[in-house]
Motif scaffolding. Structure first.
Motif, PDB file in Angstrom:
ATOM      1  N   VAL A 170       2.125  10.106  -4.964  1.00 51.43           N
ATOM      2  CA  VAL A 170       2.791  11.331  -4.490  1.00 51.43           C
ATOM      3  C   VAL A 170       3.903  11.718  -5.465  1.00 51.43           C
ATOM      4  CG1 VAL A 170       4.209  12.339  -2.648  1.00 51.43           C
ATOM      5  CG2 VAL A 170       2.178  10.977  -2.062  1.00 51.43           C
ATOM      6  N   GLU A 171       4.701  10.747  -5.892  1.00 53.57           N
ATOM      7  CA  GLU A 171       5.797  11.016  -6.838  1.00 53.57           C
ATOM      8  C   GLU A 171       5.284  11.570  -8.163  1.00 53.57           C
ATOM      9  OE1 GLU A 171       7.909   7.310  -7.041  1.00 53.57           O
ATOM     10  OE2 GLU A 171       8.580   7.483  -4.964  1.00 53.57           O
ATOM     11  N   ARG A 172       4.104  11.122  -8.591  1.00 53.62           N
ATOM     12  CA  ARG A 172       3.516  11.624  -9.842  1.00 53.62           C
ATOM     13  C   ARG A 172       2.911  13.013  -9.670  1.00 53.62           C
ATOM     14  NH1 ARG A 172      -0.013   6.559 -11.663  1.00 53.62           N
ATOM     15  NH2 ARG A 172      -1.588   8.188 -11.550  1.00 53.62           N
ATOM     16  N   GLY A 173       2.894  13.508  -8.441  1.00 58.99           N
ATOM     17  CA  GLY A 173       2.381  14.840  -8.183  1.00 58.99           C
ATOM     18  C   GLY A 173       0.878  14.910  -8.003  1.00 58.99           C
ATOM     19  N   GLU A 174       0.228  13.768  -7.858  1.00 57.12           N
ATOM     20  CA  GLU A 174      -1.223  13.768  -7.674  1.00 57.12           C
ATOM     21  C   GLU A 174      -1.605  14.191  -6.257  1.00 57.12           C
ATOM     22  OE1 GLU A 174      -3.390  10.556  -9.493  1.00 57.12           O
ATOM     23  OE2 GLU A 174      -1.661  10.115 -10.771  1.00 57.12           O
ATOM     24  N   PHE A 175      -0.677  14.028  -5.328  1.00 58.96           N
ATOM     25  CA  PHE A 175      -0.852  14.475  -3.943  1.00 58.96           C
ATOM     26  C   PHE A 175       0.483  15.049  -3.494  1.00 58.96           C
ATOM     27  CE2 PHE A 175      -3.879  11.137  -4.693  1.00 58.96           C
ATOM     28  CZ  PHE A 175      -5.053  11.656  -4.162  1.00 58.96           C
ATOM     29  N   SER A 176       0.430  16.041  -2.599  1.00 55.72           N
ATOM     30  CA  SER A 176       1.675  16.684  -2.173  1.00 55.72           C
ATOM     31  C   SER A 176       2.439  15.855  -1.145  1.00 55.72           C
ATOM     32  CB  SER A 176       1.389  18.079  -1.615  1.00 55.72           C
ATOM     33  OG  SER A 176       0.583  17.994  -0.450  1.00 55.72           O
ATOM     34  N   SER A 177       1.743  14.953  -0.462  1.00 55.33           N
ATOM     35  CA  SER A 177       2.394  14.137   0.572  1.00 55.33           C
ATOM     36  C   SER A 177       1.545  12.909   0.882  1.00 55.33           C
ATOM     37  CB  SER A 177       2.574  14.956   1.852  1.00 55.33           C
ATOM     38  OG  SER A 177       1.307  15.267   2.401  1.00 55.33           O
ATOM     39  N   ARG A 178       2.150  12.003   1.625  1.00 56.07           N
ATOM     40  CA  ARG A 178       1.404  10.834   2.090  1.00 56.07           C
ATOM     41  C   ARG A 178       0.228  11.283   2.948  1.00 56.07           C
ATOM     42  NH1 ARG A 178       6.220   6.903   4.361  1.00 56.07           N
ATOM     43  NH2 ARG A 178       6.770   5.914   2.379  1.00 56.07           N
ATOM     44  N   SER A 179       0.467  12.240   3.824  1.00 55.60           N
ATOM     45  CA  SER A 179      -0.600  12.729   4.710  1.00 55.60           C
ATOM     46  C   SER A 179      -1.765  13.293   3.913  1.00 55.60           C
ATOM     47  CB  SER A 179      -0.056  13.809   5.653  1.00 55.60           C
ATOM     48  OG  SER A 179       0.830  13.252   6.578  1.00 55.60           O
ATOM     49  N   GLU A 180      -1.469  14.061   2.870  1.00 55.09           N
ATOM     50  CA  GLU A 180      -2.548  14.613   2.054  1.00 55.09           C
ATOM     51  C   GLU A 180      -3.356  13.488   1.412  1.00 55.09           C
ATOM     52  OE1 GLU A 180      -3.606  17.285  -1.850  1.00 55.09           O
ATOM     53  OE2 GLU A 180      -1.511  16.818  -1.455  1.00 55.09           O
ATOM     54  N   LEU A 195       0.828  -1.205   0.000  1.00 56.93           N
ATOM     55  CA  LEU A 195       0.000   0.000   0.000  1.00 56.93           C
ATOM     56  C   LEU A 195       0.864   1.258   0.000  1.00 56.93           C
ATOM     57  CD1 LEU A 195      -3.001  -0.572   2.438  1.00 56.93           C
ATOM     58  CD2 LEU A 195      -3.083  -0.136   0.003  1.00 56.93           C
ATOM     59  N   MET A 196       1.937   1.246   0.777  1.00 52.07           N
ATOM     60  CA  MET A 196       2.816   2.422   0.822  1.00 52.07           C
ATOM     61  C   MET A 196       3.440   2.680  -0.547  1.00 52.07           C
ATOM     62  SD  MET A 196       2.310   3.775   3.650  1.00 52.07           S
ATOM     63  CE  MET A 196       3.314   5.139   3.158  1.00 52.07           C
ATOM     64  N   ARG A 197       3.788   1.640  -1.272  1.00 47.69           N
ATOM     65  CA  ARG A 197       4.348   1.828  -2.621  1.00 47.69           C
ATOM     66  C   ARG A 197       3.332   2.503  -3.531  1.00 47.69           C
ATOM     67  NH1 ARG A 197       6.754  -3.136  -1.408  1.00 47.69           N
ATOM     68  NH2 ARG A 197       5.091  -4.311  -2.421  1.00 47.69           N
ATOM     69  N   GLU A 198       2.068   2.085  -3.415  1.00 46.34           N
ATOM     70  CA  GLU A 198       1.014   2.697  -4.237  1.00 46.34           C
ATOM     71  C   GLU A 198       0.824   4.168  -3.870  1.00 46.34           C
ATOM     72  OE1 GLU A 198      -0.901   1.469  -6.825  1.00 46.34           O
ATOM     73  OE2 GLU A 198       0.555  -0.150  -6.773  1.00 46.34           O
ATOM     74  N   ILE A 199       0.799   4.459  -2.577  1.00 43.69           N
ATOM     75  CA  ILE A 199       0.643   5.845  -2.126  1.00 43.69           C
ATOM     76  C   ILE A 199       1.834   6.675  -2.585  1.00 43.69           C
ATOM     77  CG2 ILE A 199       0.571   7.349  -0.089  1.00 43.69           C
ATOM     78  CD1 ILE A 199      -0.986   5.027   1.312  1.00 43.69           C
ATOM     79  N   ASP A 200       3.040   6.166  -2.389  1.00 46.19           N
ATOM     80  CA  ASP A 200       4.246   6.895  -2.799  1.00 46.19           C
ATOM     81  C   ASP A 200       4.264   7.148  -4.305  1.00 46.19           C
ATOM     82  OD1 ASP A 200       5.136   7.056  -0.193  1.00 46.19           O
ATOM     83  OD2 ASP A 200       6.500   5.339  -0.370  1.00 46.19           O
TER      84      ASP A 200
END
Length: 94
Positions: free
Chosen positions: A29-39, A21-26
């Motif tokens: 985030v890396e693609r710029g769809e979210f500014s951070s994991r928290s967001e 799950l963390m890989r998917e979230i990261d």
């Protein structure tokens, strides 16, 4: 329904996620769809709360999604939900 982002009133919650799950979230985030994991996590919770109807409905929807995407197993999700529930109970008792 309003979910304020006032940091002075926000509560901090510690949550453990499976590495998959963390890989998917990261990745998001890396693609710029979210500014951070928290967001991402805050938006996911907001989305969930807006669309939640019942536990049965949730699991049925999850099973449909799981067929089309590589998602964590039900056992991984159950364990994660149990950990979140325990953390919430501890935070309320202190």
């Amino acid at each position: 329904m309003s979910y304020g982002d006032g940091m002075s009133t926000a509560e901090k919650v510690s949550v453990r996620f499976p590495p998959s799950l963390m890989r998917e979230i990261d990745r998001l985030v890396e693609r710029g769809e979210f500014s951070s994991r928290s967001e991402f996590i805050k938006e996911a919770v907001r989305f969930f709360l807006l669309h939640y109807e019942s536990p049965k409905e949730l699991w049925e929807e999850y099973k449909l999604l799981a067929r089309s995407r590589k998602l964590p197993s039900e056992e991984e999700i159950e364990k994660l939900l149990e950990e979140v529930d325990e953390e919430w109970k501890r935070s309320r008792s202190s």
